[in-house]
Design an enzyme around this catalytic site. Structure first.
Site, mmCIF file in Angstrom:
data_model
loop_
_atom_site.group_PDB
_atom_site.id
_atom_site.type_symbol
_atom_site.label_atom_id
_atom_site.label_comp_id
_atom_site.label_asym_id
_atom_site.label_seq_id
_atom_site.Cartn_x
_atom_site.Cartn_y
_atom_site.Cartn_z
ATOM 1 N N ARG A 70 -6.851 1.725 -11.899
ATOM 2 C CA ARG A 70 -7.399 2.735 -10.876
ATOM 3 C C ARG A 70 -6.234 2.896 -10.047
ATOM 4 O O ARG A 70 -5.660 1.988 -9.211
ATOM 5 C CB ARG A 70 -8.652 2.372 -9.999
ATOM 6 C CG ARG A 70 -8.854 3.524 -8.963
ATOM 7 C CD ARG A 70 -8.220 3.004 -7.412
ATOM 8 N NE ARG A 70 -8.810 3.866 -6.538
ATOM 9 C CZ ARG A 70 -8.426 4.127 -5.297
ATOM 10 N NH1 ARG A 70 -7.538 2.974 -4.927
ATOM 11 N NH2 ARG A 70 -9.072 4.841 -4.313
ATOM 12 N N SER A 129 -5.763 -4.801 2.780
ATOM 13 C CA SER A 129 -5.577 -3.890 1.696
ATOM 14 C C SER A 129 -4.107 -3.206 1.748
ATOM 15 O O SER A 129 -4.098 -2.144 1.204
ATOM 16 C CB SER A 129 -6.531 -2.557 2.118
ATOM 17 O OG SER A 129 -6.294 -2.145 3.619
ATOM 18 N N THR A 176 -4.987 1.099 4.259
ATOM 19 C CA THR A 176 -3.661 1.530 4.086
ATOM 20 C C THR A 176 -2.802 1.801 5.381
ATOM 21 O O THR A 176 -3.134 2.242 6.216
ATOM 22 C CB THR A 176 -3.473 2.962 3.369
ATOM 23 O OG1 THR A 176 -4.140 2.644 1.824
ATOM 24 C CG2 THR A 176 -2.023 3.452 2.962
ATOM 25 N N THR A 216 -0.231 0.316 0.057
ATOM 26 C CA THR A 216 -1.577 -0.138 -0.058
ATOM 27 C C THR A 216 -1.681 -0.946 -1.430
ATOM 28 O O THR A 216 -0.995 -1.048 -2.355
ATOM 29 C CB THR A 216 -2.334 1.113 -0.290
ATOM 30 O OG1 THR A 216 -3.863 0.707 -0.237
ATOM 31 C CG2 THR A 216 -2.215 1.896 -1.348
ATOM 32 N N THR A 230 -5.262 7.771 5.095
ATOM 33 C CA THR A 230 -5.834 6.754 4.658
ATOM 34 C C THR A 230 -7.358 6.589 4.630
ATOM 35 O O THR A 230 -8.005 7.638 5.140
ATOM 36 C CB THR A 230 -5.416 5.510 5.735
ATOM 37 O OG1 THR A 230 -5.956 4.144 5.449
ATOM 38 C CG2 THR A 230 -5.969 5.894 7.236
ATOM 39 N N GLY A 231 -7.888 5.739 3.845
ATOM 40 C CA GLY A 231 -9.276 5.817 3.328
ATOM 41 C C GLY A 231 -9.496 5.803 1.867
ATOM 42 O O GLY A 231 -8.835 5.474 1.263
HETATM 43 N N1 ASP Z 1 -6.101 5.092 0.274
HETATM 44 C C1 ASP Z 1 -6.054 4.042 -0.321
HETATM 45 C C2 ASP Z 1 -6.633 4.324 -1.742
HETATM 46 O O1 ASP Z 1 -7.614 5.167 -1.882
HETATM 47 C C3 ASP Z 1 -6.839 2.947 0.082
HETATM 48 C C4 ASP Z 1 -6.751 2.760 1.455
HETATM 49 O O2 ASP Z 1 -6.363 3.679 2.444
HETATM 50 O O3 ASP Z 1 -6.942 1.777 1.721
HETATM 51 O O4 ASP Z 1 -6.124 3.667 -2.578
#
Ligand code: ASP
Length: 323
Positions: free
Chosen positions: A211, A49, A183, A201, A234-235
């Protein structure tokens, strides 16, 4: 001179911290350390990611996001870029060499070229193969987009009755339960006492083209105030973006909360405001100008990577809000 600290999201951050640590320990600038951590992860094809290993969008295109921040008047960001696998470095150049804070898509790519970055592969063979497998499993083919001559949004060909692709309706390895990493976000306190932050990311796997998540958005995926503290997330960005969670955490620190209390409060607001699915995950890290730190998460399957003069560890989140 104070004691430096590096705090990075996810267990893969430990190897990246090791690359940046010698420079930070020798008195180097925290922003250089932040960039070095992100660049290391951006070239790690095993991290699905971020950067080169990043999984693409629904049409098979990788788009990368990243930002850096030193304070409200010193930040830079790029989103939806695909010129090279180093959005963190391009974001730093936006901060240092442009009159802007954020560049997107083709503009970010053109800026990268103009700044002398080397064009580079952003979609690994492994990620491309994963995308092809995913696409072959879709219940109905993703409708090809019809080129529009009107300048408006393009859509499925006229007469195509198949449902439009919706990432919420298909099983996807973007679900955090199926992923071991996410991320890269990193916070640094350097020996001179400067706080710095950065993140990088490829966003959510199989996302709708166009997006953008929280990571490149100042205040959402990252916020740094030199006097009050730094925080990063992150997330699932969609859970963070309505709440400015990194800014929220730093504001709590500004009001006297410890990093642990600030993250508990910011993640608590995410829990309050969203109807969370069982695998919805957001994790956050925070660092104060005095070297207090914390890593916290909605769910327990998250780790932070901490490097100090006495510690080199992968640490579990505390608190966990949805244990
Ligand atoms: N926070 C990132 C996003 O929503 C995704 C991730 O943390 O992998 O793009």
């Amino acid at each position: 001179m104070g004691e430096p600290i590096l705090l990075t999201t996810w267990a893969f951050g430990q190897a990246a911290n090791a690359v940046a640590w010698p420079g930070l320990l020798a008195g180097g600038d925290g922003l250089d350390a932040v960039e070095a951590v992100c660049r290391h992860v951006e070239l790690d094809e095993a991290v699905e990611s971020v950067g080169l290993g990043g999984l693409p969008d629904a049409e098979g295109q990788v788009t990368l996001d990243g930002c850096v921040m030193r304070g409200p008047a010193r930040c830079g960001s790029v989103c939806s870029m695909s010129f090279c696998p180093h959005p963190v470095s391009v974001a730093r150049r936006v901060m240092e060499e442009s009159a802007h804070v954020m560049l997107a898509g083709p503009g970010a790519d053109a800026f990268s070229a103009a700044q002398g970055f080397e064009a580079g592969v952003v979609l690994s063979e492994w990620a491309r193969a994963r995308w092809a497998e995913w696409r072959a499993r879709l219940p109905s083919p993703f409708p090809p987009t019809a080129p529009s001559t009107l300048g408006g949004p393009s859509g499925p060909p006229v007469g195509d009755a198949r449902p439009a692709y919706n990432p919420a309706n298909v099983s996807s390895p973007a679900s955090d339960a199926a992923r071991s990493h996410d991320t890269v976000a990193v916070l640094a306190l350097d020996a001179a006492g400067n706080l710095s932050g950065g993140c990088s990311t490829s966003g959510m796997a199989w996302k709708l083209p166009g997006r953008v998540g929280d990571s490149p958005l100042i205040g959402h995926g990252l916020y740094v105030h030199p006097a009050h503290g730094a925080a990063a997330a992150t997330g699932k960005g969609e859970l963070v973006m309505g709440l400015c969670s990194s800014f929220d955490a730093v504001e709590r620190m500004r009001s006297g909360a410890s990093p642990r209390e600030a993250l508990g409060g910011a993640l608590g607001r995410i829990r309050e405001e969203h109807d969370l699915a069982a695998d919805d995950q957001v994790a956050m890290i925070a660092l104060s100008p005095h070297g207090e730190w914390a890593g916290a998460a909605l769910r327990p399957d998250y780790r932070s990577a901490l490097r100090t003069t006495t510690r080199d560890e992968v640490v579990p989140p505390d608190p966990v809000l949805c244990a």
